[in-house]
Design a protein around this motif. Structure first.
Motif, PDB file in Angstrom:
ATOM      1  N   ILE A 130       0.111  -1.405  -0.040  1.00  0.00           N
ATOM      2  CA  ILE A 130      -0.035   0.067   0.034  1.00  0.00           C
ATOM      3  C   ILE A 130       0.677   1.614   0.062  1.00  0.00           C
ATOM      4  O   ILE A 130       0.474   2.485  -0.645  1.00  0.00           O
ATOM      5  CB  ILE A 130      -0.972  -0.284   1.164  1.00  0.00           C
ATOM      6  N   GLY A 131       2.228   1.196   0.070  1.00  0.00           N
ATOM      7  CA  GLY A 131       3.163   2.361   0.273  1.00  0.00           C
ATOM      8  C   GLY A 131       4.380   1.928   0.226  1.00  0.00           C
ATOM      9  O   GLY A 131       5.392   1.146   0.586  1.00  0.00           O
ATOM     10  N   LYS A 132       4.990   3.587   0.165  1.00  0.00           N
ATOM     11  CA  LYS A 132       6.867   3.346  -0.053  1.00  0.00           C
ATOM     12  C   LYS A 132       6.949   4.899   1.004  1.00  0.00           C
ATOM     13  O   LYS A 132       6.650   5.869  -0.290  1.00  0.00           O
ATOM     14  CB  LYS A 132       6.884   3.097  -1.216  1.00  0.00           C
ATOM     15  N   ASN A 133       7.780   4.926   2.156  1.00  0.00           N
ATOM     16  CA  ASN A 133       8.162   6.260   2.205  1.00  0.00           C
ATOM     17  C   ASN A 133       7.024   6.880   2.327  1.00  0.00           C
ATOM     18  O   ASN A 133       7.182   8.187   2.192  1.00  0.00           O
ATOM     19  CB  ASN A 133       9.215   6.916   1.450  1.00  0.00           C
ATOM     20  N   ASN A 134       6.365   6.643   3.470  1.00  0.00           N
ATOM     21  CA  ASN A 134       4.832   7.202   3.497  1.00  0.00           C
ATOM     22  C   ASN A 134       4.788   7.832   2.555  1.00  0.00           C
ATOM     23  O   ASN A 134       3.983   9.372   2.666  1.00  0.00           O
ATOM     24  CB  ASN A 134       5.544   8.248   4.834  1.00  0.00           C
ATOM     25  N   ASP A 135       4.800   7.257   1.980  1.00  0.00           N
ATOM     26  CA  ASP A 135       3.539   8.273   0.412  1.00  0.00           C
ATOM     27  C   ASP A 135       2.972   6.791  -0.095  1.00  0.00           C
ATOM     28  O   ASP A 135       3.426   5.699  -0.380  1.00  0.00           O
ATOM     29  CB  ASP A 135       4.619   8.631  -0.897  1.00  0.00           C
ATOM     30  N   LEU A 136       1.743   7.317  -1.126  1.00  0.00           N
ATOM     31  CA  LEU A 136       1.493   5.695  -1.603  1.00  0.00           C
ATOM     32  C   LEU A 136       2.185   5.448  -3.094  1.00  0.00           C
ATOM     33  O   LEU A 136       3.125   6.138  -3.024  1.00  0.00           O
ATOM     34  CB  LEU A 136      -0.160   7.244  -2.771  1.00  0.00           C
ATOM     35  N   LEU A 137       1.883   4.222  -3.101  1.00  0.00           N
ATOM     36  CA  LEU A 137       2.732   3.940  -4.365  1.00  0.00           C
ATOM     37  C   LEU A 137       2.125   4.060  -5.541  1.00  0.00           C
ATOM     38  O   LEU A 137       3.585   4.170  -6.758  1.00  0.00           O
ATOM     39  CB  LEU A 137       2.114   1.904  -4.525  1.00  0.00           C
ATOM     40  N   VAL A 138       1.398   4.479  -5.898  1.00  0.00           N
ATOM     41  CA  VAL A 138       0.764   5.369  -7.740  1.00  0.00           C
ATOM     42  C   VAL A 138      -0.291   5.631  -7.361  1.00  0.00           C
ATOM     43  O   VAL A 138      -0.959   5.489  -6.568  1.00  0.00           O
ATOM     44  CB  VAL A 138       0.323   4.572  -8.370  1.00  0.00           C
ATOM     45  N   ARG A 139      -0.488   7.348  -7.613  1.00  0.00           N
ATOM     46  CA  ARG A 139      -1.710   8.371  -7.943  1.00  0.00           C
ATOM     47  C   ARG A 139      -2.716   8.116  -9.686  1.00  0.00           C
ATOM     48  O   ARG A 139      -2.235   7.806 -10.193  1.00  0.00           O
ATOM     49  CB  ARG A 139      -0.912  10.227  -7.688  1.00  0.00           C
ATOM     50  N   ILE A 140      -3.945   7.696  -8.886  1.00  0.00           N
ATOM     51  CA  ILE A 140      -4.450   7.029 -10.723  1.00  0.00           C
ATOM     52  C   ILE A 140      -6.008   7.834  -9.957  1.00  0.00           C
ATOM     53  O   ILE A 140      -6.805   7.989  -8.351  1.00  0.00           O
ATOM     54  CB  ILE A 140      -4.591   5.735 -10.076  1.00  0.00           C
ATOM     55  N   PRO A 141      -5.767   9.481 -10.712  1.00  0.00           N
ATOM     56  CA  PRO A 141      -7.018   9.956 -10.607  1.00  0.00           C
ATOM     57  C   PRO A 141      -8.403  10.031 -10.359  1.00  0.00           C
ATOM     58  O   PRO A 141      -8.414   9.599  -9.185  1.00  0.00           O
ATOM     59  CB  PRO A 141      -7.131  10.633 -12.172  1.00  0.00           C
ATOM     60  N   ASP A 142      -8.560   8.184 -11.340  1.00  0.00           N
ATOM     61  CA  ASP A 142     -10.388   7.959 -10.973  1.00  0.00           C
ATOM     62  C   ASP A 142     -10.721   7.368 -10.272  1.00  0.00           C
ATOM     63  O   ASP A 142     -11.250   6.989  -9.186  1.00  0.00           O
ATOM     64  CB  ASP A 142     -10.408   6.984 -12.351  1.00  0.00           C
ATOM     65  N   ASP A 143      -9.109   6.191  -8.941  1.00  0.00           N
ATOM     66  CA  ASP A 143      -8.874   5.947  -7.935  1.00  0.00           C
ATOM     67  C   ASP A 143      -9.748   7.168  -6.634  1.00  0.00           C
ATOM     68  O   ASP A 143      -9.817   6.708  -5.616  1.00  0.00           O
ATOM     69  CB  ASP A 143      -7.954   5.044  -7.677  1.00  0.00           C
ATOM     70  N   GLN A 144      -8.443   8.180  -6.986  1.00  0.00           N
ATOM     71  CA  GLN A 144      -8.346   8.740  -6.389  1.00  0.00           C
ATOM     72  C   GLN A 144     -10.122   9.497  -6.136  1.00  0.00           C
ATOM     73  O   GLN A 144     -10.996  10.062  -5.096  1.00  0.00           O
ATOM     74  CB  GLN A 144      -8.040  10.339  -6.105  1.00  0.00           C
TER      75      GLN A 144
ATOM     76  N   GLU B  46      -0.173  12.886   7.518  1.00  0.00           N
ATOM     77  CA  GLU B  46       1.686  13.569   7.445  1.00  0.00           C
ATOM     78  C   GLU B  46       1.241  13.418   5.953  1.00  0.00           C
ATOM     79  O   GLU B  46       2.676  14.369   5.865  1.00  0.00           O
ATOM     80  CB  GLU B  46       2.304  13.604   8.297  1.00  0.00           C
ATOM     81  N   SER B  47       0.719  12.494   5.581  1.00  0.00           N
ATOM     82  CA  SER B  47       1.216  12.093   4.178  1.00  0.00           C
ATOM     83  C   SER B  47       0.516  12.643   2.577  1.00  0.00           C
ATOM     84  O   SER B  47       0.772  13.054   2.368  1.00  0.00           O
ATOM     85  CB  SER B  47       0.894  10.591   3.810  1.00  0.00           C
ATOM     86  N   PHE B  48      -1.016  13.843   3.819  1.00  0.00           N
ATOM     87  CA  PHE B  48      -1.492  14.752   2.636  1.00  0.00           C
ATOM     88  C   PHE B  48      -0.474  16.011   2.661  1.00  0.00           C
ATOM     89  O   PHE B  48      -0.218  16.307   3.016  1.00  0.00           O
ATOM     90  CB  PHE B  48      -2.457  15.138   3.610  1.00  0.00           C
ATOM     91  N   PRO B  49      -1.144  16.712   1.336  1.00  0.00           N
ATOM     92  CA  PRO B  49      -0.913  18.091   1.324  1.00  0.00           C
ATOM     93  C   PRO B  49      -0.635  19.091   2.492  1.00  0.00           C
ATOM     94  O   PRO B  49      -2.439  19.287   2.317  1.00  0.00           O
ATOM     95  CB  PRO B  49      -1.858  18.306   0.174  1.00  0.00           C
ATOM     96  N   GLY B  50      -0.144  19.726   2.791  1.00  0.00           N
ATOM     97  CA  GLY B  50       0.153  20.104   4.067  1.00  0.00           C
ATOM     98  C   GLY B  50      -0.411  19.868   5.156  1.00  0.00           C
ATOM     99  O   GLY B  50      -0.284  20.400   6.199  1.00  0.00           O
ATOM    100  N   LYS B  51      -0.315  18.049   5.091  1.00  0.00           N
ATOM    101  CA  LYS B  51      -0.109  17.419   6.810  1.00  0.00           C
ATOM    102  C   LYS B  51      -2.009  17.837   6.944  1.00  0.00           C
ATOM    103  O   LYS B  51      -1.907  17.895   8.914  1.00  0.00           O
ATOM    104  CB  LYS B  51       0.688  17.485   7.380  1.00  0.00           C
ATOM    105  N   LYS B  52      -2.799  18.105   6.487  1.00  0.00           N
ATOM    106  CA  LYS B  52      -3.672  18.687   7.435  1.00  0.00           C
ATOM    107  C   LYS B  52      -5.165  17.334   6.327  1.00  0.00           C
ATOM    108  O   LYS B  52      -4.778  17.092   5.756  1.00  0.00           O
ATOM    109  CB  LYS B  52      -4.155  19.797   6.014  1.00  0.00           C
ATOM    110  N   PRO B  53      -5.748  17.621   7.122  1.00  0.00           N
ATOM    111  CA  PRO B  53      -7.259  16.654   7.376  1.00  0.00           C
ATOM    112  C   PRO B  53      -7.461  16.374   5.483  1.00  0.00           C
ATOM    113  O   PRO B  53      -7.604  18.412   5.244  1.00  0.00           O
ATOM    114  CB  PRO B  53      -8.245  16.793   8.285  1.00  0.00           C
TER     115      PRO B  53
END
Ligand SMILES: NC(=O)c1ccc[n+]([C@@H]2O[C@H](COP(=O)([O-])OP(=O)(O)OC[C@H]3O[C@@H](n4cnc5c(N)ncnc54)[C@H](OP(=O)(O)O)[C@@H]3O)[C@@H](O)[C@H]2O)c1
Length: 163
Positions: free
Chosen positions: A13-27, A47-54
Motif C-alpha cells: 500500500i505504500g513506500k516512504n510514507n507515500d502512496l505507491l501510485v496516484r490514479i486520478p479515477d481511484d482518487q 502527515e502524508s496528505f498535502p500540507g499534512k492537513k485533514p
C-alpha cells in the motif's frame, strides 16, 4: 464499519510514507465514497496528505500516542479504546478506515465492508494490507470492469466479511 484501500499484487500500500501510485479515477472514487463521512487514520497517513492537513468535507479522526498532537482540525485520539468511544457517536455505516498499515491491521476485524482497488503491478514497498484473498472470512461481492490509467491496469472490488 468500512475500510477503503488501494493495493498492488502483493497487497502493498505504500513506500516512504507515500502512496505507491496516484490514479486520478481511484482518487475520485475515494473522494466520492468518503465525502461527508467519518475517516479514521493513523498519524503517518494524515502527515502524508498535502500540507499534512485533514481531508476537506469529512470528519477526520487521527490516532497518535502524542497527547499534544495538533491535528489541524482533525479529532485526535490517543488509543484504540479512546477511538472506540469516539466512534460510538457515529453511524457505523458512515465510518471509513483509510489507513495506513498500522491502522488497517488493528481495525480490519471491526470492519465488515472493504473497498479494495487492486492495481496489477508489483511495486517496491514498505507498507502492506492483510491479504484478504487468503482469508476465508472475507469474500468479493462486487467487482468492476478492467480500468486503465496510461499503462496501469486496475480493478475496483468490494469485499464483505462473511463470518
Ligand atoms: N494504498 C492506500 O490505500 C493507503 C492508504 C493509507 C495509507 N497508505 C500508506 O500507508 C503508509 C503509512 O502506514 P503506517 O502503518 O506507516 O502508518 P499509519 O498507520 O498511517 O500511522 C501509524 C501511527 O498511528 C499511530 N497509532 C497507531 N496505532 C495506534 C494506537 N493504537 N494508539 C495510538 N496511536 C496509534 C501512531 O502514531 P504516533 O507515532 O504519533 O504515536 C503510529 O505511528 C504510507 O506509505 C501511506 O502512504 C496507503
Amino acid at each position: 464499519m468500512n475500510l477503503i484501500v488501494a493495493v498492488d499484487n502483493n497487497w502493498a500500500i505504500g513506500k516512504n510514507n507515500d502512496l505507491l501510485v496516484r490514479i486520478p479515477d481511484d482518487q475520485k472514487f475515494f473522494r466520492e465514497t468518503t465525502i461527508g463521512k467519518v475517516v479514521v487514520m493513523g498519524r503517518k497517513t494524515l502527515e502524508s496528505f498535502p500540507g499534512k492537513k485533514p481531508l476537506r468535507d469529512r470528519v477526520n479522526i487521527v490516532l497518535t500516542h502524542d497527547k499534544d498532537y495538533d491535528g489541524k482540525g482533525a479529532i485526535v485520539v490517543n488509543s484504540m479504546e479512546e477511538l472506540k468511544e469516539e466512534l460510538k457517536k457515529y453511524n457505523s455505516d458512515d465510518i471509513f478506515v483509510i489507513g495506513g498499515q498500522k491502522i488497517y491491521e488493528q481495525m480490519l476485524d471491526m470492519c465488515d465492508i472493504a473497498h479494495v482497488t487492486k492495481i496489477d503491478y508489483e511495486y517496491d514497498a514498505d507498507a502492506y494490507f492483510p491479504n484478504l484473498d487468503e482469508r476465508d472470512d472475507w469474500k468479493i461481492v462486487a467487482d468492476s470492469d478492467e480500468q486503465t490509467y496510461f499503462d496501469v491496469i486496475y480493478h475496483f472490488y468490494m469485499y464483505k466479511k462473511i463470518k
